[in-house]
Design a protein around this motif. Structure first.
Motif, PDB file in Angstrom:
ATOM      1  N   ASP A  89       0.812  -1.218   0.000  1.00  0.00           N
ATOM      2  CA  ASP A  89       0.000   0.000   0.000  1.00  0.00           C
ATOM      3  C   ASP A  89       0.848   1.272   0.000  1.00  0.00           C
ATOM      4  O   ASP A  89       0.356   2.341  -0.358  1.00  0.00           O
ATOM      5  CB  ASP A  89      -0.891   0.046   1.251  1.00  0.00           C
ATOM      6  N   SER A  90       2.096   1.166   0.423  1.00  0.00           N
ATOM      7  CA  SER A  90       2.920   2.352   0.643  1.00  0.00           C
ATOM      8  C   SER A  90       3.966   2.527  -0.454  1.00  0.00           C
ATOM      9  O   SER A  90       4.449   1.551  -1.042  1.00  0.00           O
ATOM     10  CB  SER A  90       3.643   2.246   1.989  1.00  0.00           C
ATOM     11  N   TYR A  91       4.327   3.791  -0.697  1.00  0.00           N
ATOM     12  CA  TYR A  91       5.419   4.058  -1.623  1.00  0.00           C
ATOM     13  C   TYR A  91       6.191   5.297  -1.168  1.00  0.00           C
ATOM     14  O   TYR A  91       5.670   6.162  -0.452  1.00  0.00           O
ATOM     15  CB  TYR A  91       4.911   4.247  -3.052  1.00  0.00           C
ATOM     16  N   LEU A  92       7.437   5.359  -1.584  1.00  0.00           N
ATOM     17  CA  LEU A  92       8.284   6.534  -1.388  1.00  0.00           C
ATOM     18  C   LEU A  92       8.578   7.113  -2.762  1.00  0.00           C
ATOM     19  O   LEU A  92       8.881   6.370  -3.702  1.00  0.00           O
ATOM     20  CB  LEU A  92       9.601   6.150  -0.711  1.00  0.00           C
ATOM     21  N   THR A  93       8.498   8.428  -2.909  1.00  0.00           N
ATOM     22  CA  THR A  93       8.850   9.032  -4.183  1.00  0.00           C
ATOM     23  C   THR A  93      10.369   9.101  -4.312  1.00  0.00           C
ATOM     24  O   THR A  93      11.087   9.244  -3.315  1.00  0.00           O
ATOM     25  CB  THR A  93       8.269  10.446  -4.340  1.00  0.00           C
ATOM     26  N   LEU A  94      10.841   9.005  -5.535  1.00  0.00           N
ATOM     27  CA  LEU A  94      12.278   9.126  -5.761  1.00  0.00           C
ATOM     28  C   LEU A  94      12.739  10.577  -5.569  1.00  0.00           C
ATOM     29  O   LEU A  94      13.911  10.834  -5.283  1.00  0.00           O
ATOM     30  CB  LEU A  94      12.645   8.611  -7.147  1.00  0.00           C
ATOM     31  N   ILE A 100      17.536   6.587 -14.091  1.00  0.00           N
ATOM     32  CA  ILE A 100      17.192   5.168 -14.034  1.00  0.00           C
ATOM     33  C   ILE A 100      15.733   4.925 -14.412  1.00  0.00           C
ATOM     34  O   ILE A 100      15.290   3.775 -14.500  1.00  0.00           O
ATOM     35  CB  ILE A 100      17.466   4.555 -12.646  1.00  0.00           C
ATOM     36  N   GLY A 101      14.983   5.999 -14.624  1.00  0.00           N
ATOM     37  CA  GLY A 101      13.615   5.864 -15.101  1.00  0.00           C
ATOM     38  C   GLY A 101      12.590   5.524 -14.041  1.00  0.00           C
ATOM     39  O   GLY A 101      11.525   5.000 -14.340  1.00  0.00           O
ATOM     40  N   GLN A 102      12.887   5.834 -12.771  1.00  0.00           N
ATOM     41  CA  GLN A 102      11.965   5.500 -11.687  1.00  0.00           C
ATOM     42  C   GLN A 102      11.344   6.758 -11.102  1.00  0.00           C
ATOM     43  O   GLN A 102      12.008   7.791 -10.984  1.00  0.00           O
ATOM     44  CB  GLN A 102      12.694   4.754 -10.573  1.00  0.00           C
ATOM     45  N   SER A 103      10.076   6.667 -10.697  1.00  0.00           N
ATOM     46  CA  SER A 103       9.438   7.788 -10.015  1.00  0.00           C
ATOM     47  C   SER A 103       9.048   7.441  -8.583  1.00  0.00           C
ATOM     48  O   SER A 103       9.018   8.314  -7.718  1.00  0.00           O
ATOM     49  CB  SER A 103       8.199   8.251 -10.784  1.00  0.00           C
TER      50      SER A 103
END
Length: 399
Positions: A18-23, A41-44
């Motif tokens: 459920d959780s995420y950290l922004t880059l 690296i193409g990640q958000s």
């Protein structure tokens, strides 16, 4: 007599925390420009598991979603449960055995775990296809589940992620028919590894990127040698994505190495496979198949009948190139609305919470008050035994 049974992926389900950290947040705390992560690296975002989630709970959620979608006859046909991971919780007892005690699967079923870095999901897929081809009345539940974890403040930290994919492999599949031709290449290198006494992976990033590209070419040539299709025949290319920009590198490498076969290919042939990975991060064994699901969920046009070339890579190192054809019934085997809703309804956590979730060690009993929105929870270790809890079933919200 040649066995003409068609086998492949019949159901395909995704589960992410459920959780995420922004880059952006990670870059701020690393005191570097966010573009190094967002563009470099193409990640958000990176999916971050709650302390009461591990590879078993992630896998159980994905697997149960497949089981919930089956008829009773389809459920009874499952003869084998394969668990693919490089984040194993035990050196002896398989993750599949833990799943047998959590999910609604019949007991007359063999269950085991396989490992070879990120390649293990494909090893499981091809083993499952061979079983289904030999015994078409049986189906195989394959689950690939991982948490990518690196040392804090290391170069690999920005590629972290977590998630699981569950697939039902069967004869006459709804989603993708897997071709019998396969090309392999294996060698012994130290590009990425995790000793038993380490909690995080060790990586030689430049060696790993070079090995990935070289082994991709050699696997493809072996695939062609065995009667496989030319790159020119594929409508789509789906690459293993330890970070989404790696798919760009793989595409360009094929462009340079096989000029004639790739002359009509554009970035559109793979770009859509990056959509979900950019929002989730690295999921090791599940990565390639999250790329496939990203394509099936996000293609604007009907892609039935179209052909996909797949490249799977696992450090250490093993590579495989294989192919498949999307079935006209592919939308029956995926949960597009739910997947998009799942991604959109996650909540952002701050950097301090991320550090707590990913790097804080908790004692027995400290997980009781931490509750993710998962159907399954890891609640601690008692007498050296991992203890899991099945929560009340959460119904999917209508999109």
């Amino acid at each position: 007599m040649e066995n003409t049974t068609v086998v492949g992926i019949h159901k395909l389900e995704l589960y992410i925390p459920d959780s995420y950290l922004t880059l952006n947040s990670l870059a701020e705390h690393h005191d570097i420009a966010p573009e190094k992560y967002i563009l470099g690296i193409g990640q958000s975002k990176m999916a971050v598991p709650s302390p009461d989630e591990d590879v078993i709970t992630l896998a159980a959620n994905a697997a149960q979603s497949v089981l919930d979608s089956l008829t009773s006859q389809e459920a009874q046909s499952i003869s084998t449960l394969i668990f693919a991971t490089e984040s194993s919780v035990d050196q002896s007892k398989s993750g599949a055995a833990y799943l047998m005690g959590l999910i609604d699967i019949q007991s007359n079923c063999r269950a085991f775990e396989i490992k070879q870095a990120c390649y293990a999901g494909t090893a499981g897929l091809q083993m499952a296809c061979d079983l289904a081809k030999t015994r078409p009345e049986e189906s195989i539940l394959l689950v690939a589940s991982d948490i990518a974890r690196y040392k804090q403040n290391s170069p690999g930290e920005c590629t972290q992620g977590a998630g699981a994919i569950a697939m039902l492999i069967s004869a006459n599949p709804d989603i993708v028919e897997i071709d019998p031709e396969r090309g392999f290449y294996s060698t012994d290198i130290m590009d990425f590894w995790r000793p038993n006494y380490f909690k995080h992976a060790l990586v030689d990033g430049e060696l790993s990127k070079d090995a990935y590209l070289n082994i991709m070419n050699k696997s493809y040539l072996n695939y062609i040698h065995k009667g496989g299709k030319s790159l020119a025949e594929f409508d789509w290319l789906c690459f293993h994505q330890p970070f989404t920009k790696m798919a760009n590198k793989a595409y360009r490498h094929l462009k340079e190495s096989f000029v004639d076969e790739m002359k009509d290919k554009t970035e559109a042939s793979y770009a859509i496979t990056q959509t979900y990975g950019r929002e989730i991060g690295n999921t090791y064994t599940a990565s390639l198949y999250i790329g496939l699901l990203s394509l099936l969920d996000n293609a604007e046009q009907d892609v039935s009948g179209q052909k996909i070339g797949f490249f799977s890579y696992g450090s250490g190192a093993v590579g495989e190139f294989f192919s498949g054809t999307i079935n006209q019934n592919y939308r029956l085997g995926i949960s597009t609305k739910h997947n998009k809703l799942r991604l959109s309804e996650r909540h952002e956590i701050n950097y301090d919470t991320y550090i707590d979730y990913m790097y804080q060690t908790r004692d027995v009993g400290q997980l009781e008050h931490i509750k993710s929105q998962s159907k399954f929870r890891f609640i601690g270790i008692t007498d050296h035994k991992r203890v899991y809890q099945r929560c009340p079933m959460l119904k999917r919200k209508a999109a």
